[in-house]
Scaffold this active site. Sequence first.
Site, PDB file in Angstrom:
ATOM      1  N   ALA A 218       0.827  -1.213   0.000  1.00  0.00           N
ATOM      2  CA  ALA A 218       0.000   0.000   0.000  1.00  0.00           C
ATOM      3  C   ALA A 218       0.859   1.260   0.000  1.00  0.00           C
ATOM      4  CB  ALA A 218      -0.939  -0.003   1.203  1.00  0.00           C
ATOM      5  N   GLY A 219       2.005   1.225   0.691  1.00  0.00           N
ATOM      6  CA  GLY A 219       2.900   2.384   0.723  1.00  0.00           C
ATOM      7  C   GLY A 219       3.464   2.700  -0.646  1.00  0.00           C
TER       8      GLY A 219
ATOM      9  N   GLU B  99       6.513 -15.609  -8.279  1.00  0.00           N
ATOM     10  CA  GLU B  99       7.832 -15.957  -7.771  1.00  0.00           C
ATOM     11  C   GLU B  99       8.856 -15.093  -8.493  1.00  0.00           C
ATOM     12  OE1 GLU B  99      10.497 -19.960  -7.124  1.00  0.00           O
ATOM     13  OE2 GLU B  99       8.379 -20.145  -7.655  1.00  0.00           O
TER      14      GLU B  99
ATOM     15  N   ASP C 170      10.682  -2.972  -9.202  1.00  0.00           N
ATOM     16  CA  ASP C 170      11.532  -3.844  -8.401  1.00  0.00           C
ATOM     17  C   ASP C 170      12.605  -2.945  -7.838  1.00  0.00           C
ATOM     18  OD1 ASP C 170      11.743  -6.573  -7.431  1.00  0.00           O
ATOM     19  OD2 ASP C 170      13.749  -6.500  -8.271  1.00  0.00           O
TER      20      ASP C 170
ATOM     21  N   PHE D  71       8.968   3.516   4.826  1.00  0.00           N
ATOM     22  CA  PHE D  71       8.866   2.085   5.101  1.00  0.00           C
ATOM     23  C   PHE D  71      10.188   1.427   4.718  1.00  0.00           C
ATOM     24  CE2 PHE D  71       7.216   3.044   0.913  1.00  0.00           C
ATOM     25  CZ  PHE D  71       7.779   2.088   0.086  1.00  0.00           C
TER      26      PHE D  71
ATOM     27  N   ASP E 225      14.091   2.809   5.051  1.00  0.00           N
ATOM     28  CA  ASP E 225      14.130   4.270   5.170  1.00  0.00           C
ATOM     29  C   ASP E 225      14.764   4.768   6.472  1.00  0.00           C
ATOM     30  OD1 ASP E 225      13.046   4.705   2.654  1.00  0.00           O
ATOM     31  OD2 ASP E 225      11.004   5.000   3.378  1.00  0.00           O
TER      32      ASP E 225
ATOM     33  N   HIS F  79      14.913   7.149  -5.163  1.00  0.00           N
ATOM     34  CA  HIS F  79      15.197   6.293  -6.319  1.00  0.00           C
ATOM     35  C   HIS F  79      13.935   6.084  -7.154  1.00  0.00           C
ATOM     36  CE1 HIS F  79      13.780   4.032  -2.937  1.00  0.00           C
ATOM     37  NE2 HIS F  79      13.731   2.885  -3.575  1.00  0.00           N
ATOM     38  N   ARG F  80      12.811   5.899  -6.476  1.00  0.00           N
ATOM     39  CA  ARG F  80      11.539   5.695  -7.165  1.00  0.00           C
ATOM     40  C   ARG F  80      11.125   6.979  -7.891  1.00  0.00           C
ATOM     41  NH1 ARG F  80       9.496   3.143  -3.012  1.00  0.00           N
ATOM     42  NH2 ARG F  80      10.260   1.116  -3.674  1.00  0.00           N
TER      43      ARG F  80
END
Length: 198
Positions: free
Chosen positions: A14-15, A42, A71, A155, A158, A183-184
């Site tokens: 959710a974060g 997987e 990822d 999260f 962090d 980074h995101r």
Amino acid sequence: MMNFQQLVLASHNAGKLKELQAMLGHSVQLHSIGEFSQVEPEETGLSFVENAILKARNAARISGLPALADDSGLAVDFLGGAPGIYSARYADGKGDAANNAKLLEALKDVPEAERSAQFVCVLALVRHADDPLPILCEGLWHGRILFEASGDQGFGYDPLFWVPERNCSSADLAPADKNQLSHRARAMALLRKRLGLA
């Protein structure tokens, strides 16, 4: 330029969903894969790129929608890039607190100068499950690992990730600040350009 009004995010986190939706803006509606399936694919890839593509294809197959997968993880230089693609499962799936404790233990006697690390994010976007040309965007966020946790935002790792440009941990940053530096955020800025949203 491609037009995507709806995407499924290949994550149950959710974060991460909230963070990516804020970065994408309101022109694209992001759905969680959890709306379609509770089964996690997987992650058999050996790199962030391989796992992002695998997750995106799986989400597109399940949902019938174009899919975005992230990822990401933490790569600590002293540990040869570990925990890397195993960041979320570093402490055998026992969660963030256990992962952070294991990382601190692994770096117990390592001096500050040798605690450099980077958060890595690879975004993969596929139009459909068999898309031969996924869009790939990578973002890196350089910092170092603290000796103890600091902050209560965010999260994952962090609380242990020192952000030199703000002189605080990633978990000390307000979400709006993190969404500009992380980074995101860097990977998403590239994706927004590719989609003509920037």
